[in-house]
Design a protein around this motif. Structure first.
Motif, mmCIF file in Angstrom:
data_model
loop_
_atom_site.group_PDB
_atom_site.id
_atom_site.type_symbol
_atom_site.label_atom_id
_atom_site.label_comp_id
_atom_site.label_asym_id
_atom_site.label_seq_id
_atom_site.Cartn_x
_atom_site.Cartn_y
_atom_site.Cartn_z
ATOM 1 N N ARG A 253 0.836 -1.206 0.000
ATOM 2 C CA ARG A 253 0.000 0.000 0.000
ATOM 3 C C ARG A 253 0.868 1.253 0.000
ATOM 4 N NH1 ARG A 253 -2.870 0.952 5.442
ATOM 5 N NH2 ARG A 253 -0.646 1.272 5.914
ATOM 6 N N ASN A 254 1.922 1.270 0.813
ATOM 7 C CA ASN A 254 2.796 2.441 0.857
ATOM 8 C C ASN A 254 3.531 2.636 -0.460
ATOM 9 O OD1 ASN A 254 2.022 2.919 3.486
ATOM 10 N ND2 ASN A 254 3.771 1.844 4.388
ATOM 11 N N MET A 255 3.926 1.533 -1.099
ATOM 12 C CA MET A 255 4.577 1.642 -2.403
ATOM 13 C C MET A 255 3.629 2.266 -3.426
ATOM 14 S SD MET A 255 7.719 0.564 -2.248
ATOM 15 C CE MET A 255 7.669 1.431 -0.686
ATOM 16 N N VAL A 256 2.372 1.833 -3.378
ATOM 17 C CA VAL A 256 1.377 2.369 -4.310
ATOM 18 C C VAL A 256 1.186 3.855 -4.084
ATOM 19 C CG1 VAL A 256 -1.062 2.312 -4.951
ATOM 20 C CG2 VAL A 256 0.172 0.183 -4.629
ATOM 21 N N LEU A 257 1.019 4.250 -2.841
ATOM 22 C CA LEU A 257 0.753 5.649 -2.534
ATOM 23 C C LEU A 257 1.957 6.537 -2.794
ATOM 24 C CD1 LEU A 257 -1.289 5.236 0.784
ATOM 25 C CD2 LEU A 257 -2.166 5.831 -1.488
ATOM 26 N N ASP A 258 3.141 6.061 -2.424
ATOM 27 C CA ASP A 258 4.332 6.909 -2.500
ATOM 28 C C ASP A 258 4.957 6.958 -3.886
ATOM 29 O OD1 ASP A 258 4.043 7.440 0.156
ATOM 30 O OD2 ASP A 258 5.569 6.014 0.826
ATOM 31 N N TYR A 259 5.015 5.820 -4.575
ATOM 32 C CA TYR A 259 5.787 5.766 -5.813
ATOM 33 C C TYR A 259 4.925 5.612 -7.066
ATOM 34 C CZ TYR A 259 9.675 5.378 -2.605
ATOM 35 O OH TYR A 259 10.568 5.621 -1.609
ATOM 36 N N PHE A 260 3.919 4.735 -7.014
ATOM 37 C CA PHE A 260 3.021 4.622 -8.156
ATOM 38 C C PHE A 260 2.137 5.866 -8.239
ATOM 39 C CE2 PHE A 260 -0.751 2.396 -10.269
ATOM 40 C CZ PHE A 260 -0.191 2.529 -11.522
ATOM 41 N N GLY A 261 1.699 6.364 -7.077
ATOM 42 C CA GLY A 261 0.919 7.587 -7.059
ATOM 43 C C GLY A 261 1.688 8.765 -7.611
ATOM 44 N N ARG A 262 2.974 8.812 -7.334
ATOM 45 C CA ARG A 262 3.816 9.886 -7.871
ATOM 46 C C ARG A 262 3.916 9.781 -9.387
ATOM 47 N NH1 ARG A 262 9.047 10.360 -4.367
ATOM 48 N NH2 ARG A 262 7.361 10.427 -2.837
ATOM 49 N N PHE A 263 3.994 8.562 -9.878
ATOM 50 C CA PHE A 263 3.993 8.371 -11.331
ATOM 51 C C PHE A 263 2.689 8.857 -11.941
ATOM 52 C CE2 PHE A 263 2.174 5.734 -14.675
ATOM 53 C CZ PHE A 263 3.011 6.077 -15.718
ATOM 54 N N LEU A 264 1.570 8.574 -11.295
ATOM 55 C CA LEU A 264 0.283 8.974 -11.847
ATOM 56 C C LEU A 264 0.137 10.484 -11.916
ATOM 57 C CD1 LEU A 264 -2.182 6.375 -10.341
ATOM 58 C CD2 LEU A 264 -1.382 6.573 -12.691
ATOM 59 N N GLY A 265 0.742 11.195 -10.966
ATOM 60 C CA GLY A 265 0.745 12.650 -11.063
ATOM 61 C C GLY A 265 1.492 13.088 -12.300
ATOM 62 N N LEU A 266 2.618 12.444 -12.566
ATOM 63 C CA LEU A 266 3.390 12.685 -13.784
ATOM 64 C C LEU A 266 2.590 12.265 -15.007
ATOM 65 C CD1 LEU A 266 6.351 13.315 -14.879
ATOM 66 C CD2 LEU A 266 6.755 10.870 -14.699
ATOM 67 N N ASN A 267 1.941 11.104 -14.893
ATOM 68 C CA ASN A 267 1.178 10.567 -16.013
ATOM 69 C C ASN A 267 0.046 11.496 -16.435
ATOM 70 O OD1 ASN A 267 0.155 8.608 -17.856
ATOM 71 N ND2 ASN A 267 -1.354 8.001 -16.336
ATOM 72 N N MET A 268 -0.746 11.964 -15.470
ATOM 73 C CA MET A 268 -1.886 12.804 -15.792
ATOM 74 C C MET A 268 -1.447 14.178 -16.280
ATOM 75 S SD MET A 268 -4.617 11.702 -12.834
ATOM 76 C CE MET A 268 -3.454 11.712 -11.480
ATOM 77 N N ALA A 269 -0.300 14.659 -15.780
ATOM 78 C CA ALA A 269 0.168 15.977 -16.180
ATOM 79 C C ALA A 269 0.684 15.994 -17.604
ATOM 80 C CB ALA A 269 1.279 16.445 -15.235
ATOM 81 N N THR A 270 1.208 14.867 -18.087
ATOM 82 C CA THR A 270 1.835 14.839 -19.404
ATOM 83 C C THR A 270 1.128 13.912 -20.381
ATOM 84 O OG1 THR A 270 3.388 13.215 -18.516
ATOM 85 C CG2 THR A 270 4.118 15.495 -18.588
#
Length: 279
Positions: A253-270
């Motif tokens: 869960r922490n991996m999803v929130l911290d690292y995959f979630g960070r990717f999704l912020g990048l993903n949605m922005a670009t």
């Protein structure tokens, strides 16, 4: 490595997912800027038994050198420290590579026929996980058209960056030559597939994350659910257990929130919508 302990453990846990009976190995792509330590991070797994570390690769090279080892379950993961190297080759070589590797990490390879090689798997389907890295700029680069093969859709993307405080800490560690004391993983993976029990309550709890993050990529989240479940089982094996417990759930869960979630912020922005192509 500074502030990367959790990612180091994620790589080790990912390697253990290759030894879970009747589960597909999780494949990981680490996304970070140059000088972030991506290569050094995955290089720590270079000495893990049965994990080839390939600075360059082609479909033919993997088939020629590792087909039999993957078939015999000697090799369950391949590490390519910089994905842009094999993807920077001539068009036909790149296409063959992405098609083959996409099949290898996803649905599995049953038969391979080309002018150079003919292979038929002796197992139901030939599968192997991948751990690799790429920069955000390379991920954005659409030259070559390799994304249309859906190659990225089978990879679990994680992203990280450094705060100003961490950057200062890294500079201090360099001044003190602390990088000289970095050690490779001492990971000892199993030598056979093992049964790992996943209690339904943990699978159910992780489902909400799979749905939310799947929807953020315009997906149902089915593939992510399987990946997260397998990661929890890999975490149990990493800790020497045959059943998932709260510690494994919290880690994933922490991996999803911290690292995959960070990717999704990048993903949605670009607008990295290509990650879900052909899925």
């Amino acid at each position: 490595m500074i502030k990367l302990t959790e990612l180091e453990q994620l790589i080790e846990v990912t390697l253990f997912t290759g030894w879970i009976k009747d589960e597909r190995p999780v494949s990981l792509i680490i996304i970070a800027e140059p000088e972030s330590g991506k290569t050094e991070l995955v290089k720590k797994a270079q000495r893990v038994k049965g994990v080839p570390y390939l600075t360059d690769a082609t479909a033919w090279g993997i088939v020629d050198n590792y087909w039999d080892k993957i078939e015999k379950r000697v090799v369950c993961h391949i590490i390519i420290p910089d994905l842009t190297v094999p993807l920077g080759k001539q068009t036909e070589t790149r296409k063959a590579f992405t098609r083959f590797l996409s099949a290898l990490i996803e649905e599995g390879v049953v038969e391979l026929q080309s002018y150079a090689v003919q292979k038929t798997a002796k197992v139901e389907d030939l599968r192997c996980g991948l751990i690799t890295t790429i920069t955000p700029a390379a991920l954005r680069d659409q030259r070559g058209g390799w994304r249309k093969f859906g190659f990225m859709s089978g990879l679990l993307p994680v992203s990280y960056s450094y705060s100003q405080g961490t950057i200062r800490e890294i500079f201090q560690s360099i001044l003190r030559h602390q990088y000289r004391r970095e050690q490779p993983f001492a990971t000892k993976v199993p030598d056979q597939d093992l049964e790992v029990h996943l209690p339904e309550n943990f699978a159910g709890e992780i489902q909400s994350y799979a749905i939310i993050f799947g929807q953020a990529q315009q997906l149902y989240g089915f593939r992510l659910q399987k990946q997260l479940q397998t990661l929890m089982m890999g975490s149990a094996l990493y800790h020497g257990r045959d059943e998932v417990n709260q510690e494994d759930f919290d880690f994933v869960r922490n991996m999803v929130l911290d690292y995959f979630g960070r990717f999704l912020g990048l993903n949605m922005a670009t607008n990295y919508s290509f990650l879900s192509s052909n899925s």
